[in-house]
Design a protein around this motif. Structure first.
Motif, short mmCIF file in Angstrom:
data_model
loop_
_atom_site.label_atom_id
_atom_site.label_comp_id
_atom_site.label_asym_id
_atom_site.label_seq_id
_atom_site.Cartn_x
_atom_site.Cartn_y
_atom_site.Cartn_z
N ALA A 80 -2.68 -14.78 0.41
CA ALA A 80 -2.87 -15.93 -0.47
C ALA A 80 -2.58 -15.56 -1.92
O ALA A 80 -2.14 -16.39 -2.71
N GLU A 81 -2.84 -14.31 -2.25
CA GLU A 81 -2.61 -13.83 -3.62
C GLU A 81 -1.31 -13.06 -3.74
O GLU A 81 -0.97 -12.59 -4.83
N ASN A 82 -0.60 -12.90 -2.61
CA ASN A 82 0.64 -12.10 -2.60
C ASN A 82 0.40 -10.73 -3.21
O ASN A 82 1.19 -10.25 -4.04
N THR A 83 -0.68 -10.10 -2.79
CA THR A 83 -1.09 -8.84 -3.37
C THR A 83 -1.47 -7.86 -2.27
O THR A 83 -2.09 -8.25 -1.27
N VAL A 84 -1.08 -6.62 -2.48
CA VAL A 84 -1.50 -5.53 -1.61
C VAL A 84 -2.38 -4.59 -2.43
O VAL A 84 -2.10 -4.34 -3.60
N TYR A 85 -3.42 -4.10 -1.80
CA TYR A 85 -4.37 -3.24 -2.49
C TYR A 85 -4.41 -1.85 -1.88
O TYR A 85 -4.07 -1.66 -0.70
N LEU A 86 -4.85 -0.91 -2.68
CA LEU A 86 -5.14 0.43 -2.18
C LEU A 86 -6.50 0.82 -2.73
O LEU A 86 -6.63 1.10 -3.93
N GLN A 87 -7.50 0.79 -1.86
CA GLN A 87 -8.84 1.22 -2.24
C GLN A 87 -8.91 2.73 -2.05
O GLN A 87 -8.69 3.23 -0.95
N MET A 88 -9.24 3.43 -3.12
CA MET A 88 -9.27 4.89 -3.08
C MET A 88 -10.69 5.36 -3.37
O MET A 88 -11.20 5.13 -4.47
N ASN A 89 -11.31 5.98 -2.39
CA ASN A 89 -12.66 6.51 -2.53
C ASN A 89 -12.65 8.03 -2.43
O ASN A 89 -11.68 8.61 -1.96
N SER A 90 -13.74 8.63 -2.86
CA SER A 90 -13.88 10.10 -2.78
C SER A 90 -12.64 10.78 -3.35
O SER A 90 -12.08 11.70 -2.74
N LEU A 91 -12.25 10.35 -4.52
CA LEU A 91 -11.02 10.88 -5.12
C LEU A 91 -11.16 12.36 -5.44
O LEU A 91 -12.24 12.84 -5.80
N LYS A 92 -10.03 13.05 -5.31
CA LYS A 92 -9.96 14.48 -5.57
C LYS A 92 -8.94 14.74 -6.65
O LYS A 92 -8.01 13.94 -6.85
N PRO A 93 -9.06 15.87 -7.36
CA PRO A 93 -8.05 16.17 -8.40
C PRO A 93 -6.63 16.17 -7.85
O PRO A 93 -5.69 15.79 -8.57
N GLU A 94 -6.45 16.56 -6.61
CA GLU A 94 -5.10 16.57 -6.03
C GLU A 94 -4.55 15.18 -5.76
O GLU A 94 -3.38 15.05 -5.37
N ASP A 95 -5.35 14.15 -5.95
CA ASP A 95 -4.85 12.78 -5.85
C ASP A 95 -4.19 12.32 -7.15
O ASP A 95 -3.62 11.23 -7.20
N THR A 96 -4.27 13.14 -8.18
CA THR A 96 -3.66 12.79 -9.46
C THR A 96 -2.16 12.63 -9.31
O THR A 96 -1.47 13.53 -8.82
N ALA A 97 -1.65 11.49 -9.72
CA ALA A 97 -0.23 11.18 -9.58
C ALA A 97 0.05 9.81 -10.16
O ALA A 97 -0.87 9.07 -10.50
N ILE A 98 1.33 9.49 -10.25
CA ILE A 98 1.73 8.10 -10.49
C ILE A 98 1.85 7.44 -9.12
O ILE A 98 2.53 7.98 -8.23
N TYR A 99 1.21 6.31 -8.98
CA TYR A 99 1.22 5.60 -7.70
C TYR A 99 2.18 4.41 -7.80
O TYR A 99 2.10 3.61 -8.74
N TYR A 100 3.04 4.30 -6.80
CA TYR A 100 4.06 3.26 -6.76
C TYR A 100 3.85 2.36 -5.54
O TYR A 100 3.56 2.83 -4.45
N CYS A 101 4.07 1.08 -5.77
CA CYS A 101 4.08 0.11 -4.68
C CYS A 101 5.52 -0.08 -4.24
O CYS A 101 6.45 -0.08 -5.07
#
Length: 131
Positions: A80-101
């Motif tokens: 309905a919103e034409n949107t995709v989400y990414l819920q990120m929990n328990s983040l770690k330093p190695e998750d540091t990055a530029i995130y692209y859709c």
């Protein structure tokens, strides 16, 4: 021209959470698959999560995750919103990055984690996780 616009990035401490959003200029159900990739400095772009966005309900919401984020990240969509989400929990330093859709038009079998298989890309949003 299709546009994908990411938002929701930021800086958090390890163990924290963020929710990324990808707003599409076209109906999300008109794509075959949508995905999140990430790229850390000096590293290749890697697939993080992908979701099928068209077809019957048996197929839609079928999601894939790379091993390093399983159990921590969840991809979802709101047609309905034409949107995709990414819920990120328990983040770690190695998750540091530029995130692209990313979004793919073509149906049929394909390698979900190969970036060249997606026709449309957003500009990226920075996620920084500190220890």
């Amino acid at each position: 021209q299709v546009q994908l616009v990411e938002s929701g990035g930021g800086s958090v401490q390890a163990g924290g959470s963020l929710r990324l959003s990808c707003a599409a200029s076209r109906y999300t159900r008109s794509f075959y698959y949508m995905a999140w990739f990430r790229q850390a400095p000096g590293m290749e772009r890697e697939g993080v999560a992908a979701i099928r966005t068209t077809g019957t309900t048996f197929y839609t919401d079928s999601a894939f995750y790379t091993d390093s984020v399983k159990g921590r990240f969840t991809i979802s969509r709101d047609n309905a919103e034409n949107t995709v989400y990414l819920q990120m929990n328990s983040l770690k330093p190695e998750d540091t990055a530029i995130y692209y859709c990313a979004a793919r038009d073509s149906s049929g079998s394909f390698v979900v984690w190969l970036s060249g298989n997606y026709q449309y890309w957003g500009q990226g949003t920075q996620v920084t996780v500190s220890s």
